[in-house]
Design an enzyme around this catalytic site. Structure first.
Site, short mmCIF file in Angstrom:
data_model
loop_
_atom_site.label_atom_id
_atom_site.label_comp_id
_atom_site.label_asym_id
_atom_site.label_seq_id
_atom_site.Cartn_x
_atom_site.Cartn_y
_atom_site.Cartn_z
CB CYS A 171 -0.88 0.02 1.24
SG CYS A 171 -1.70 -1.53 1.48
N1 SAJ Z 1 6.44 2.16 8.84
C1 SAJ Z 1 7.54 2.85 9.32
N2 SAJ Z 1 7.36 3.82 10.26
C2 SAJ Z 1 6.11 4.10 10.74
C3 SAJ Z 1 4.99 3.40 10.24
C4 SAJ Z 1 5.18 2.42 9.30
O1 SAJ Z 1 8.68 2.60 8.92
O2 SAJ Z 1 6.01 4.98 11.61
C5 SAJ Z 1 6.62 1.12 7.82
C6 SAJ Z 1 6.14 -0.23 8.29
O3 SAJ Z 1 7.21 -0.93 8.89
C7 SAJ Z 1 5.71 -0.89 6.98
C8 SAJ Z 1 5.24 0.27 6.13
O4 SAJ Z 1 5.80 1.45 6.71
O5 SAJ Z 1 6.83 -1.49 6.35
C9 SAJ Z 1 3.71 0.39 6.04
O6 SAJ Z 1 3.25 0.49 7.35
P1 SAJ Z 1 1.68 0.65 7.68
O7 SAJ Z 1 1.54 0.70 9.17
O8 SAJ Z 1 1.08 1.75 6.91
O9 SAJ Z 1 1.10 -0.77 7.25
P2 SAJ Z 1 0.20 -1.27 6.02
O10 SAJ Z 1 0.72 -0.77 4.74
O11 SAJ Z 1 0.06 -2.75 6.19
O12 SAJ Z 1 -1.27 -0.73 6.31
C10 SAJ Z 1 -1.61 0.49 5.82
C11 SAJ Z 1 -2.66 0.99 6.78
N3 SAJ Z 1 -1.93 1.44 7.99
C12 SAJ Z 1 -2.54 1.95 9.06
O13 SAJ Z 1 -3.72 2.23 9.03
C13 SAJ Z 1 -1.72 2.16 10.29
C14 SAJ Z 1 -3.37 2.05 6.09
O14 SAJ Z 1 -2.45 3.05 5.70
C15 SAJ Z 1 -4.11 1.46 4.91
O15 SAJ Z 1 -5.41 1.10 5.36
C16 SAJ Z 1 -3.48 0.20 4.37
O16 SAJ Z 1 -2.10 0.31 4.48
C17 SAJ Z 1 -3.93 0.07 2.93
O17 SAJ Z 1 -4.40 -1.00 2.57
O18 SAJ Z 1 -3.81 1.08 2.20
#
Ligand code: SAJ
Length: 422
Positions: free
Chosen positions: A259
């Site tokens: 995503c």
């Molecule tokens: N990450 C960081 N630092 C942060 C947060 C995340 O490095 O502070 C990294 C994570 O390790 C991961 C990536 O970013 O590799 C994505 O993290 P994420 O928490 O956004 O996880 P996703 O992609 O599985 O889920 C996201 C959803 N996240 C949340 O709601 C917290 C949301 O953005 C969307 O509903 C979903 O993707 C989607 O399907 O679009």
């Protein structure tokens, strides 16, 4: 009433279960016959869907999976949850959305509600899907209803589920909006309607762009703090004492998943089509994609500080999944880090309790059992994913050196002198 869910992945399967639980007859249209077979055997393959909640629904005949569109006439609502990836030159790949829309158009009948949940660029619903559906001769708002309602699943999040996550709904007209709102209200606690399908599409890509940009901001600050010999973790913790906090984002070895690294480029592409240059999205992508390199440099520095060379060292990578408590390693930056470490001559092993083996980017490995001996036999332990079930205290006890990219060891005492943070 009968609901069709097209695409039984991490979005479609939880949605299909929610609909079946409130008594809809749900037919999942899934192009992967293996997945269709697993569903029909009541077997879940999605972490967020428990087999024990799926099986009874299948046995009661409330949920089944097929691999074709022949039942579409019997359905009242059709929810599209297919992937929207990027092509190899990072442009939107709508092949699945388009092929599914064509298939639906062939079976379209008066009364159908169609809702696109896949994340896509603003304009997809009314510029791409609507013409395909209207080519059938049926009319929007009269014969069929078309809406966009972006999925907001946060995979692995037990607290916010398909049921209690506010649902955005936008449509191609008032009748469609009403039909879609009524439909979603049956299974989602709170539905938020917006003025158009395009608005709903933009809300979603904005949400993910917001995350990508803020993660990149913290990652860039991490690189600067490294040069200034300041702990980014102390900076973030202290900054979070502001009255409303700073909505914590944390550094990491990059951004994985299907995503955050992808969705913002849908918006960037559409903006370019309109001769508008978005800067934040490209910049965030650059910064986030640079993090594996930084982790390699930092690993080298920590080893050198202990008189060791990377090329003579054995490194244990702790976690290959793209985020904690999930077994998904797609687009995982940890695999990119492993590739870089190998490229620089290191001998690399990994342990991930949720990923028994992987093959990606030309790297193929299987997970080692996490034992004291294994940890002791490595020159450095690189913590890349902060899975809850890993025994970090045991790791610290046996390790020589630890580079903890997630600060997951912050609350441990014994052995902290061996730990370096990003
Ligand atoms: N990450 C960081 N630092 C942060 C947060 C995340 O490095 O502070 C990294 C994570 O390790 C991961 C990536 O970013 O590799 C994505 O993290 P994420 O928490 O956004 O996880 P996703 O992609 O599985 O889920 C996201 C959803 N996240 C949340 O709601 C917290 C949301 O953005 C969307 O509903 C979903 O993707 C989607 O399907 O679009």
């Amino acid at each position: 009433a009968t609901v069709g869910v097209i695409g039984l992945g991490y979005v479609g399967l939880p949605l299909a279960v929610e609909k079946a639980k409130v008594g809809y007859r749900v037919i999942g249209i899934e192009h992967n016959p293996l997945r269709a077979q697993q569903v029909n055997q009541g077997q879940s393959y999605i972490a967020d869907v428990k087999t024990e909640e799926l099986r009874p629904l299948v046995e009661q005949g409330l949920l089944k999976a097929v691999c074709d569109f022949n039942d579409v006439e019997t359905m009242d609502a059709l929810i599209i949850c297919v992937p929207t990836p990027l092509t190899k030159n990072r442009t939107p790949d709508l092949q699945y959305v388009e092929s599914v829309t064509h298939a639906i158009a062939r079976h379209l009948r008066p009364g159908h509600l169609i809702a696109l949940e896949s994340t896509t660029y603003p304009g997809t619903t009314d510029e791409v899907m609507l013409p395909i559906l209207e080519a059938s001769g049926l009319q929007r708002e009269v014969d069929f209803f078309l809406a966009h309602s972006p999925e907001r699943v946060d995979p692995g999040n037990q607290r916010y589920t398909t049921k209690n996550t506010n649902k955005i709904v936008g449509a191609v007209g008032p009748q469609s909006l009403y039909a879609a709102e009524t439909f979603y209200k049956q299974t989602v606690e709170h539905v938020v309607t917006v003025s158009s399908a395009k608005t709903a599409e933009l809300v979603k890509v904005f949400e993910n762009t917001f995350r990508a940009v803020n993660i990149a901001l913290v990652n860039e600050l991490t690189l600067l703090c490294d040069r200034m010999n300041v702990s980014i973790w102390d900076v973030l913790d202290a900054a979070n004492t502001k009255p409303f906090g700073i909505m914590p984002f944390y550094p990491g070895l990059g951004v994985g998943g299907h995503c955050i690294p992808i969705d913002p480029h849908y918006l960037e592409w559409k903006a370019k089509e309109l001769n508008f240059n978005t800067h934040f999205i490209a910049l965030a992508g650059e910064v986030n994609r640079r993090m594996p390199e930084f982790v390699l440099e930092k690993t080298q520095r920590v080893l050198n500080g202990a008189g060791k060379a990377l090329s003579q060292s054995t490194i244990l990578v702790l976690g290959v999944a793209y985020k904690k408590d999930l077994g998904d390693f797609r687009e995982s930056p940890a695999i990119e880090v492993i590739r870089l470490l190998k490229q620089n001559g290191a001998h690399v092993l990994y342990h991930d309790p949720l990923v028994p083996a992987f093959e990606e980017h030309g790297v193929e490995m299987s997970s080692q059992a996490l034992t004291g001996e294994l940890v002791e036999s490595c020159d450095l332990v690189l913590i890349t994913t902060d899975h809850s079930e890993v025994e970090y205290q045991m790791v610290l006890h046996h390790a020589h050196l630890v580079l903890d990219t997630r600060n997951v060891t912050r609350s441990l005492t014994e052995g902290r002198e061996k730990v370096t943070l990003l």
